[in-house]
Enzyme design. Structure first.
Site, PDB file in Angstrom:
ATOM      1  N   HIS A 117       0.702  -1.494   0.134  1.00  0.00           N
ATOM      2  CA  HIS A 117       0.165   0.170  -0.080  1.00  0.00           C
ATOM      3  C   HIS A 117       0.897   1.095   0.308  1.00  0.00           C
ATOM      4  CE1 HIS A 117      -2.829   2.928   1.556  1.00  0.00           C
ATOM      5  NE2 HIS A 117      -3.813   2.031   1.687  1.00  0.00           N
ATOM      6  N   LYS A 220     -10.402  -0.044  10.565  1.00  0.00           N
ATOM      7  CA  LYS A 220     -10.867  -2.062   9.467  1.00  0.00           C
ATOM      8  C   LYS A 220     -10.908  -2.867  10.395  1.00  0.00           C
ATOM      9  CE  LYS A 220      -7.286   0.102   5.811  1.00  0.00           C
ATOM     10  NZ  LYS A 220      -6.715  -0.365   4.806  1.00  0.00           N
TER      11      LYS A 220
HETATM   12  C1  LIG Z   1      -5.608   0.715   4.401  1.00  0.00           C
HETATM   13  C2  LIG Z   1      -4.259   0.106   4.832  1.00  0.00           C
HETATM   14  C3  LIG Z   1      -3.358   0.855   4.781  1.00  0.00           C
HETATM   15  C4  LIG Z   1      -3.683   2.404   5.255  1.00  0.00           C
HETATM   16  O1  LIG Z   1      -4.501   2.369   6.357  1.00  0.00           O
HETATM   17  P1  LIG Z   1      -4.597   3.585   7.203  1.00  0.00           P
HETATM   18  O2  LIG Z   1      -5.755   3.773   7.958  1.00  0.00           O
HETATM   19  O3  LIG Z   1      -5.321   4.754   6.449  1.00  0.00           O
HETATM   20  O4  LIG Z   1      -3.637   4.362   7.415  1.00  0.00           O
HETATM   21  C5  LIG Z   1      -1.921   0.346   5.449  1.00  0.00           C
HETATM   22  N1  LIG Z   1      -1.391  -0.905   4.575  1.00  0.00           N
HETATM   23  C6  LIG Z   1      -2.818  -1.145   3.540  1.00  0.00           C
HETATM   24  C7  LIG Z   1      -2.792  -2.992   3.435  1.00  0.00           C
HETATM   25  C8  LIG Z   1      -4.118  -1.479   4.322  1.00  0.00           C
HETATM   26  O5  LIG Z   1      -5.027  -2.501   3.436  1.00  0.00           O
END
Ligand SMILES: *Cc1c(COP(=O)(O)O)cnc(C)c1O
Length: 400
Positions: A117, A220
């Protein structure tokens, strides 16, 4: 699974029952999480660590209880290894600046994977600009797994860190973290793991994985946005200066000399997202009340149901067919732009992502500008996948 806990699933999207297939971007929130935060605001709110009155003591206690809960949840050895941050993104930036920038020099190397990411690429790229480090990239194979043979050839005496994602937000691939860590440690190199996509799907044990840094985001994991966790082994956190300066992270301050609090407080300057930390506690309790094994099994059932049906659609190409995946499916369809497909699905009530998913190098690797991504949460069902498949057939009739 537990759909009734999520009031938003009673809402409409374009006047159709909402089918939420975007949990990899952010998960919906169960009542239990929202109510824990509401209770705190209504009945327990006060700033932490500063008050000498009961409300502030209680608030501080709830905040620290959540730290203890994170320790249990990811099986850390010690509560001092748990730092509350805003998000995975902030945690990676914290490590890059407080650890990398402190200890590395021009020509030092960081091994990163091609499936990262942007939040696990840009902080290292900033260091490249700031102090001249080099990035070495682990390639991704056609099936979406990491090329482990090439990985082993990337080490040099200048290698300072391996940084990889536990699970890909585009391909779904679950990476062999134990193996990656063992190889890095044989070279005396620490490992940072981006757990943003793994923590909502799998039981995680940072000691069993033997990772040196691990990050995840509350939002998440069915928790609130604005709170995340940085896990760091004590010896590394101790070797890092503060990232932000401010209240709550000092022992004494004068204009000539400041002494800092110990970890983890050293990294938590200013008033944190107190309600967010409490909401995260409720989120961990919530997922554990279902069981992370059961949550993983549910996503595997949905994957096994959806993938063959999608793969059977003429012109549909799934990116990422690794044997071990979290509940994420990215695909393209010949003759339909991902954004157009996303729009058709939206009109059927179905929320998906269309775009590069903050992983442009990976898009380039697969020769596509964008994909449609369907990602599963604990509330999704086979009936919703049937709706998705029907809506894709509708889009094909409209566009091809
Ligand atoms: C969503 C995500 C991030 C970033 O997460 P944030 O909550 O936006 O900081 C980083 N790595 C992966 C694999 C993700 O799915």
């Amino acid at each position: 699974m537990r759909r009734d806990d999520f009031p938003i699933l009673q809402e409409k999207n374009r006047n159709k029952p909402v089918v939420y297939f975007d949990s990899a971007s952010s998960a919906q929130k169960p009542r239990q999480v929202v109510e824990a935060m509401r209770d705190f605001y209504y009945r327990g709110y006060a700033n932490i660590h500063r008050g000498i009155y009961e409300l502030s003591e209680r608030s501080s206690q709830l905040y620290e209880n959540s730290r203890e809960r994170v320790k249990q949840f990811i099986h850390a050895a010690d509560i001092d290894e748990i730092v509350f941050v805003r998000s995975t993104t902030e945690g990676i930036n914290l490590v890059a600046q407080a650890y990398g920038r402190t200890h590395w020099q021009a020509g030092d190397e960081v091994i990163v994977s091609e499936m990262e990411h942007h939040s696990n690429i840009v902080p290292w790229y900033l260091l490249k600009e700031q102090i001249g480090i080099e990035l070495k990239v682990i390639p991704v194979a056609e099936d979406g797994t990491l090329d482990m043979a090439t990985y082993q050839t990337l080490f040099s005496p200048r290698t300072k860190l391996v940084t990889v994602t536990h699970a890909s937000n585009v391909l779904g691939t679950i990476n062999p973290i134990q193996e990656i860590t063992a190889i890095a440690h044989a070279h005396h190199v620490p490992v940072l793991v981006d757990g943003a996509q793994a923590v909502p799907h799998l039981p995680v044990d940072v000691q069993a994985l033997d990772v040196d840094f691990y990050l995840f985001s509350g939002h998440k994991l069915y928790g609130p946005s604005g709170v995340g966790v940085l896990y760091g082994k004590k010896k590394y956190l101790a070797a890092m200066p503060p990232y932000h300066g401010g209240g709550g992270m000092i022992e004494t301050v004068s204009f000539s000399q400041i002494t800092f609090a110990k970890t983890p407080h050293k990294f938590e300057a200013g008033t944190p997202d107190i309600a967010g930390v409490i909401g995260l506690h409720a989120a961990m309790d919530y997922v554990d009340s279902i069981g992370m094994e059961a949550i993983f099994a549910h996503s595997q059932t949905l994957l096994a149901y959806a993938q063959p049906q999608l793969a059977a659609i003429p012109g549909l190409r799934i990116l990422g067919t690794a044997p071990a995946k979290v509940g994420v499916i990215s695909f393209t369809i010949d003759g339909i732009h991902p954004h157009d497909l996303g729009t058709v699905l939206d009109h059927e009530g179905i929320a998906v992502r269309a775009g590069h998913h903050c992983a442009q190098p990976l898009m380039e690797r697969f020769g596509v500008p964008a994909t449609v991504r369907v990602s599963f949460g604990i509330y999704n069902s086979k009936e919703e996948i049937d709706k998705l498949v029907a809506a894709i057939h509708l889009a094909k009739r409209l566009f091809t």
